[in-house]
Design an enzyme around this catalytic site. Structure first.
Site, PDB file in Angstrom:
ATOM      1  N   SER A   1      -0.310   3.950   3.918  1.00  0.00           N
ATOM      2  CA  SER A   1      -0.865   3.441   2.663  1.00  0.00           C
ATOM      3  C   SER A   1      -2.314   2.994   2.848  1.00  0.00           C
ATOM      4  CB  SER A   1       0.013   2.274   2.200  1.00  0.00           C
ATOM      5  OG  SER A   1      -0.507   1.689   1.058  1.00  0.00           O
TER       6      SER A   1
ATOM      7  N   HIS B   1       7.446   3.058  -0.941  1.00  0.00           N
ATOM      8  CA  HIS B   1       6.886   2.675   0.358  1.00  0.00           C
ATOM      9  C   HIS B   1       7.884   1.748   1.051  1.00  0.00           C
ATOM     10  CE1 HIS B   1       4.293   0.800   3.356  1.00  0.00           C
ATOM     11  NE2 HIS B   1       3.515   1.865   3.238  1.00  0.00           N
TER      12      HIS B   1
ATOM     13  N   GLU C   1       7.581  -0.803   2.909  1.00  0.00           N
ATOM     14  CA  GLU C   1       7.312  -2.246   2.760  1.00  0.00           C
ATOM     15  C   GLU C   1       7.804  -2.742   1.402  1.00  0.00           C
ATOM     16  OE1 GLU C   1       3.231  -3.682   3.440  1.00  0.00           O
ATOM     17  OE2 GLU C   1       3.664  -5.320   2.045  1.00  0.00           O
TER      18      GLU C   1
ATOM     19  N   CYS D   1       5.776  -7.165  10.417  1.00  0.00           N
ATOM     20  CA  CYS D   1       4.515  -7.899  10.567  1.00  0.00           C
ATOM     21  C   CYS D   1       4.668  -9.297   9.949  1.00  0.00           C
ATOM     22  CB  CYS D   1       3.392  -7.139   9.867  1.00  0.00           C
ATOM     23  SG  CYS D   1       1.843  -8.053   9.937  1.00  0.00           S
TER      24      CYS D   1
ATOM     25  N   CYS E   1      -3.613  -7.923   3.323  1.00  0.00           N
ATOM     26  CA  CYS E   1      -3.787  -8.552   4.628  1.00  0.00           C
ATOM     27  C   CYS E   1      -5.247  -8.496   5.088  1.00  0.00           C
ATOM     28  CB  CYS E   1      -2.857  -7.917   5.640  1.00  0.00           C
ATOM     29  SG  CYS E   1      -3.479  -6.402   6.291  1.00  0.00           S
TER      30      CYS E   1
ATOM     31  N   THR F   1       0.968  -5.469   1.174  1.00  0.00           N
ATOM     32  CA  THR F   1      -0.159  -5.950   1.986  1.00  0.00           C
ATOM     33  C   THR F   1      -1.291  -4.931   2.156  1.00  0.00           C
ATOM     34  OG1 THR F   1       1.012  -5.165   3.923  1.00  0.00           O
ATOM     35  CG2 THR F   1       1.261  -7.501   3.383  1.00  0.00           C
TER      36      THR F   1
ATOM     37  N   SER G   1      -2.901   1.864  11.515  1.00  0.00           N
ATOM     38  CA  SER G   1      -1.896   2.376  12.459  1.00  0.00           C
ATOM     39  C   SER G   1      -2.424   3.545  13.286  1.00  0.00           C
ATOM     40  CB  SER G   1      -0.633   2.778  11.685  1.00  0.00           C
ATOM     41  OG  SER G   1      -0.967   3.502  10.535  1.00  0.00           O
TER      42      SER G   1
END
Ligand code: SF4
Length: 314
Positions: free
Chosen positions: A223, A124, A126, A96, A194, A164, A266
């Protein structure tokens, strides 16, 4: 039973882009294309793409040399990018753009001589990707208690960035603790959490005052979906995370007149419909959508996928 749907809910621009990248890669190159990690944290999305010919792998050594490899929306470490180059993979990066922005910020802070602190959840993808994108040490903090344990001089030049998809409130507490403890610490002008995470959390907070029970449609490893459920619980509501209608239990709604439904970034809208169908199986249901923010964010696809297909020589 009245059902009120959160606005906004479900797919964010980063997830729409990631799914589109896999779809277009399949159209352009044919099956199989290889996707490192779940493209987004949702079983239904993954199954759907698998049925179209995507193959999901955990590591790049499972991808044949020269094949098309797609990195998931969560981002990857530099070591993964290098491994892809060494194996001559045709890479499409579905990271992203808002995650990439955090990588860039982190590198800028380190280049300016600051030690980087990442606020996020250990393990995680990310977080692993962000740590692996920064040259040098990155200190992970997950709570205000972790801030107190940091073994750093109180006037050390520091900077922080965040995952994020955290809770806006939790992050605020951790950032405040960092600013209080350390004298030379900087962070991004605008929060890294985000827009989609912030908007979904704000909507759930509003919705929580209007309903008796909250259902969050999303995956247990998502998450941002977990944070939505936590916000419901913190408001004193019985709050449940469900992947789809099959996980809905009749006893959750005893004495409840109004049910709120939201969905993680998601989670596809079909799964929200599927959960409403499960509620309909329990009795008559009247569905409405709360007044809320309309999102118009869109992210560009990688340029490789925007080029027209070139006819192959036979
Ligand atoms: S939740 Fe936010 S950071 Fe994650 S993919 Fe969606 S827009 Fe990007």
């Amino acid at each position: 039973m009245r059902v009120i749907l959160a606005q906004p809910r479900g797919f964010c621009a980063g997830v729409v882009r990631a799914i589109e990248i896999v779809d277009r890669a399949l159209q352009k190159h044919g099956a199989p294309v290889y996707v490192r990690h779940e493209i987004v944290h949702n079983r239904h999305v993954v199954e759907n793409l698998r049925n179209k010919g995507a193959r999901f792998v955990e590591e790049l050594d499972e991808v044949p040399e020269g094949a098309v490899a797609i990195f998931s929306a969560h981002g990857v470490a530099k070591t993964v990018e290098r491994a892809a180059e060494e194996r001559d993979l045709d890479v499409l990066d579905a990271t992203c753009p808002l995650v990439t922005k955090v990588h860039v910020q982190g590198r800028q802070y380190v280049a300016a001589g600051r030690t980087l602190i990442l606020i996020g959840h250990a393990g995680h993808p990310e977080v692993e990707g962000t740590i692996g994108q920064i040259p040098g040490t990155v200190l992970l903090v997950q709570s205000e208690a972790d801030v107190a344990k940091l073994e750093l001089p109180l006037d050390a030049p520091l900077a922080y960035v965040t995952q994020t998809t955290l809770s806006v409130d939790d992050t605020r507490g951790i950032i405040d603790a960092l600013l209080k403890r350390f004298s030379d610490i900087v962070g991004p002008d605008t929060r890294d959490i985000c827009y989609a995470t912030q908007n979904r959390q704000a909507a759930v907070r509003d919705l929580s005052s209007q309903v008796d029970v909250l259902l969050v449609v999303g995956a247990t490893n998502s998450s941002n979906s977990n944070r939505l459920r936590e916000i419901g619980s913190e408001s004193g509501l019985p709050s449940y995370l469900v992947a789809d209608g099959s996980e809905v239990k009749a006893e959750w709604f005893e004495g409840a007149h109004t049910v709120g439904i939201t969905a993680g970034a998601s989670a596809p809208e079909e799964m929200v419909e599927n959960v409403i169908d499960a509620l309909r199986a329990l009795g008559p249901v009247e569905v409405s959508t709360m007044a809320g923010r309309e999102e118009k964010v869109e992210f560009k696809l990688p340029s490789k996928l925007l080029q027209p297909l070139v006819a192959r020589e036979v």
